[in-house]
Design an enzyme around this catalytic site. Structure first.
Site, mmCIF file in Angstrom:
data_model
loop_
_atom_site.group_PDB
_atom_site.id
_atom_site.type_symbol
_atom_site.label_atom_id
_atom_site.label_comp_id
_atom_site.label_asym_id
_atom_site.label_seq_id
_atom_site.Cartn_x
_atom_site.Cartn_y
_atom_site.Cartn_z
ATOM 1 N N CYS A 65 0.857 -1.201 0.000
ATOM 2 C CA CYS A 65 0.000 0.000 0.000
ATOM 3 C C CYS A 65 0.884 1.238 0.000
ATOM 4 O O CYS A 65 1.751 1.393 0.855
ATOM 5 C CB CYS A 65 -0.925 0.014 1.219
ATOM 6 S SG CYS A 65 -2.064 1.427 1.154
ATOM 7 N N CYS A 67 -0.284 4.302 0.338
ATOM 8 C CA CYS A 67 -0.984 5.449 0.934
ATOM 9 C C CYS A 67 -0.124 6.095 2.025
ATOM 10 O O CYS A 67 0.856 5.524 2.483
ATOM 11 C CB CYS A 67 -2.375 5.058 1.432
ATOM 12 S SG CYS A 67 -2.481 4.529 3.148
ATOM 13 N N CYS A 70 -0.551 4.156 6.061
ATOM 14 C CA CYS A 70 -0.110 2.845 6.520
ATOM 15 C C CYS A 70 1.375 2.893 6.911
ATOM 16 O O CYS A 70 2.173 3.577 6.251
ATOM 17 C CB CYS A 70 -0.324 1.806 5.423
ATOM 18 S SG CYS A 70 -2.057 1.394 5.185
HETATM 19 N N1 LIG Z 1 -4.207 9.051 -1.259
HETATM 20 C C1 LIG Z 1 -4.588 8.765 0.099
HETATM 21 C C2 LIG Z 1 -5.262 7.397 0.127
HETATM 22 C C3 LIG Z 1 -5.534 6.908 1.515
HETATM 23 C C4 LIG Z 1 -6.484 5.733 1.544
HETATM 24 O O1 LIG Z 1 -7.635 5.885 1.101
HETATM 25 N N2 LIG Z 1 -6.012 4.583 2.057
HETATM 26 C C5 LIG Z 1 -6.889 3.425 2.090
HETATM 27 C C6 LIG Z 1 -6.096 2.150 2.135
HETATM 28 S S1 LIG Z 1 -5.171 1.791 3.561
HETATM 29 C C7 LIG Z 1 -4.874 0.090 3.415
HETATM 30 O O2 LIG Z 1 -5.035 -0.450 2.225
HETATM 31 C C8 LIG Z 1 -7.878 3.494 3.229
HETATM 32 O O3 LIG Z 1 -8.804 2.728 3.277
HETATM 33 N N3 LIG Z 1 -7.694 4.406 4.145
HETATM 34 C C9 LIG Z 1 -8.580 4.595 5.274
HETATM 35 C C10 LIG Z 1 -7.770 5.056 6.474
HETATM 36 O O4 LIG Z 1 -6.553 5.142 6.360
HETATM 37 O O5 LIG Z 1 -8.346 5.301 7.539
HETATM 38 C C11 LIG Z 1 -3.343 8.787 0.993
HETATM 39 O O6 LIG Z 1 -2.279 8.459 0.508
HETATM 40 O O7 LIG Z 1 -3.467 9.145 2.182
HETATM 41 ZN ZN LIG Z 2 -2.647 2.214 3.189
#
Ligand SMILES: N[C@@H](CCC(=O)N[C@@H](CSCO)C(=O)NCC(=O)O)C(=O)O
Ligand SMILES: [Zn+2]
Ligand SMILES: [Zn+2]
Length: 207
Positions: A65, A67, A70
């Site tokens: 991931c 994002c 994480c």
């Molecule tokens: N571009 C954003 C995306 C963040 C995002 O939507 N992350 C997802 C996946 S995390 C695991 O797969 C998500 O569901 N987030 C919810 C949360 O984190 O609470 C970025 O990069 O921040």
């Molecule tokens: Zn993530």
């Protein structure tokens, strides 16, 4: 290293180095998990009094991931995160060291206050993945966990400073180790989210 110098180091390394580290478990090819693997313990990175989490099964939907939320190991562009039913996860030592890093996020990431490692992410609000906890199996001392199945939120690394002209190198590297790349989650997971939303929007829905 504290947060800002670490991010600058990671940005410089990953932007200018020949081969940016996607994740240590992906860079040199993926090792298949064991279909009969029954779970194990995760530990934070503190040298002593480690937070310990016990998982009573293997994980599902393990994925890279990109994002911003994480947890990623040092110098890696991507996290590797999977899910496990909430009732298969228990904190078995040093729970007092955990705190939720962002209470406004859908996934409440419980991290160690001392070393910063995320031990598990739990969803408490109405959400298609409620009942599943997000975990990083690299925190385990065992092998056999499900290997990463795909790469998600790849373009999100650009939001964090990665040079967009180099993104094809990242996508190609994932492909070379057998992982499809997506800019959200994989199609089956997006379909599951959409199905949940459709059910919820039905006038008679009790979701
Ligand atoms: N571009 C954003 C995306 C963040 C995002 O939507 N992350 C997802 C996946 S995390 C695991 O797969 C998500 O569901 N987030 C919810 C949360 O984190 O609470 C970025 O990069 O921040
Ligand atoms: Zn993530
Ligand atoms: Zn710790």
């Amino acid at each position: 290293m504290s947060a800002l110098p670490q991010r600058i180091f990671t940005y410089v390394r990953n932007t200018f180095a020949m081969a940016p580290s996607l994740h240590p478990s992906i860079d040199n090819g993926i090792k298949k998990g064991d279909a009969n693997f029954a779970g194990g313990k995760l530990f934070c990175h503190c040298p002593s009094n480690k937070v310990e989490v016990t998982l009573g099964s293997n994980v599902l939907h393990n994925h890279a991931c990109g994002c911003s939320k994480c947890w990623k190991p040092k110098s890696a562009l991507f996290s590797v995160v999977g899910v496990i039913p909430t009732d298969k996860l228990s904190v078995t030592a040093n729970q007092q060291k955990l705190h939720i890093i962002d209470k406004s996020a859908a996934i409440q990431r419980n991290a160690c206050k001392e070393c910063g490692v995320h031990l598990f992410g739990r969803i408490e609000v109405d959400h298609p993945f409620k009942g599943l906890d997000f975990v990083h199996t690299e925190l385990s001392d065992k092998s056999g966990w499900q290997e990463p199945q795909f790469a998600a939120f790849v373009s999100s690394i650009i939001e964090q400073g990665f040079d967009p002209s180099q993104i094809d190198t990242v996508r190609s590297k994932f492909k070379s180790v057998g992982l499809e790349t997506y800019d959200v989650l994989s199609p089956p997971l997006m379909d599951a989210i959409a199905t949940y939303t459709a059910q919820k929007n039905k006038p008679s829905s009790k979701l």
